[in-house]
Scaffold this active site. Structure first.
Site, PDB file in Angstrom:
ATOM      1  N   LYS A 199       0.829  -1.207   0.000  1.00 38.97           N
ATOM      2  CA  LYS A 199       0.000   0.000   0.000  1.00 38.97           C
ATOM      3  C   LYS A 199       0.862   1.256   0.000  1.00 38.97           C
ATOM      4  CE  LYS A 199      -1.442   2.360   3.335  1.00 38.97           C
ATOM      5  NZ  LYS A 199      -1.975   2.897   4.603  1.00 38.97           N
TER       6      LYS A 199
ATOM      7  N   ASP B 191      -6.298   0.999   1.134  1.00 35.26           N
ATOM      8  CA  ASP B 191      -6.287   1.169   2.586  1.00 35.26           C
ATOM      9  C   ASP B 191      -7.610   0.657   3.145  1.00 35.26           C
ATOM     10  OD1 ASP B 191      -8.148   3.076   1.885  1.00 35.26           O
ATOM     11  OD2 ASP B 191      -7.200   4.709   3.003  1.00 35.26           O
TER      12      ASP B 191
END
Length: 264
Positions: free
Chosen positions: A162, A180
């Site tokens: 991420k 996320d």
């Protein structure tokens, strides 16, 4: 004028059979395409395009909310943001980045003094170790510069997929999908890209989002999840895609008006 010879019933049958096979193959191909798409998302291509068209009108130039001054400070900010709010990270890093905005300055600052700046952020001790370690690696392996590829970024301590995706997008303008908690929630709640893992949601989103909307897509989804489709109580009455949304628990199906004049 020569009269055309009439086709035999056998010839007619062959032509009809060939046409039938072509139509059957086309129908099978279309059916397979629909089944593949159904496994990716509950939305049609037209619906997905309309969703992101509306997001683009609401936020023409969406920006990440983590404050930074260069790719290095972005890496640090994103690494610090794990299990923390952007507001809390920004509060801590404003003073930090005034004195340590390069890997070398961060090493010169040292772990204990770094902790003094980020003590208000959750897991600050482990994060401080990672920031010092990634600064060392950047100097040792990359000449003090932040690498541009996901594979290289993920070799940095404290940097996962991420974080790498965020840095690639925000620092280098490479279209990615940073999944996320907000994006993961929307992918499943809205049935936009359902998946059991962030990687699965990321893969599906990258495959269904129109290319011309892909660069800003992860910011649109993050901001929509943060400010409208919230975790505890989605604010469906404030949603611009309420009529398209396939969330079974939605409380409104009339979208709020989009700003500015609309086509048609």
């Amino acid at each position: 004028m020569k009269t055309p010879k009439p086709e035999s019933s056998t010839e007619n049958w062959k032509k009809s059979n060939a046409t039938g096979r072509r139509k059957g193959a086309a129908a099978q191909k279309a059916g397979a395409s629909r089944r593949r798409r159904t496994s990716l998302t509950a939305y049609s291509e037209a619906e997905i395009r309309e969703i992101f068209r509306r997001f683009s009108i609401v936020r023409p130039e969406p920006k990440g909310e983590l404050e930074h001054v260069n790719p290095f400070t972005l890496v640090v900010a994103v690494a610090l943001s794990a299990q923390a709010t952007d507001v809390g990270v920004n509060r801590a890093t404003r003073d930090l980045f005034k004195v340590a905005d390069t890997p070398q300055k961060m090493l010169d600052l040292g772990e204990e003094r770094l902790i003094g700046y980020i003590r208000t952020i959750g897991l600050y001790r482990n994060k401080a170790k990672n920031v010092i370690a990634l600064s060392e690696k950047l100097i040792r392996d990359y000449g003090g510069e932040v690498p541009r590829t996901r594979e290289e970024l993920m070799t940095l301590p404290g940097v996962g997929r991420k974080t790498a995706n965020v840095v690639m997008s925000m620092a280098f303008g490479i279209p990615t999908m940073a999944v996320d908690t907000h994006v993961f929630r929307l992918g499943n709640r809205l049935k936009l890209a359902p998946g059991k893992t962030p990687d699965e949601v990321e893969d599906k989103l990258m495959r269904i989002i129109p290319e011309d909307y892909l660069f800003h897509a992860h910011h649109w989804l993050i901001l929509h999840g943060r400010y409208c489709c919230k975790a505890r109580r989605p604010e469906c009455e404030h949603c611009v895609i309420a009529d398209i949304c396939k969330f079974e628990g939605k409380t409104a199906d009339v979208p709020v008006p989009l700003p500015g004049p609309q086509p048609g």
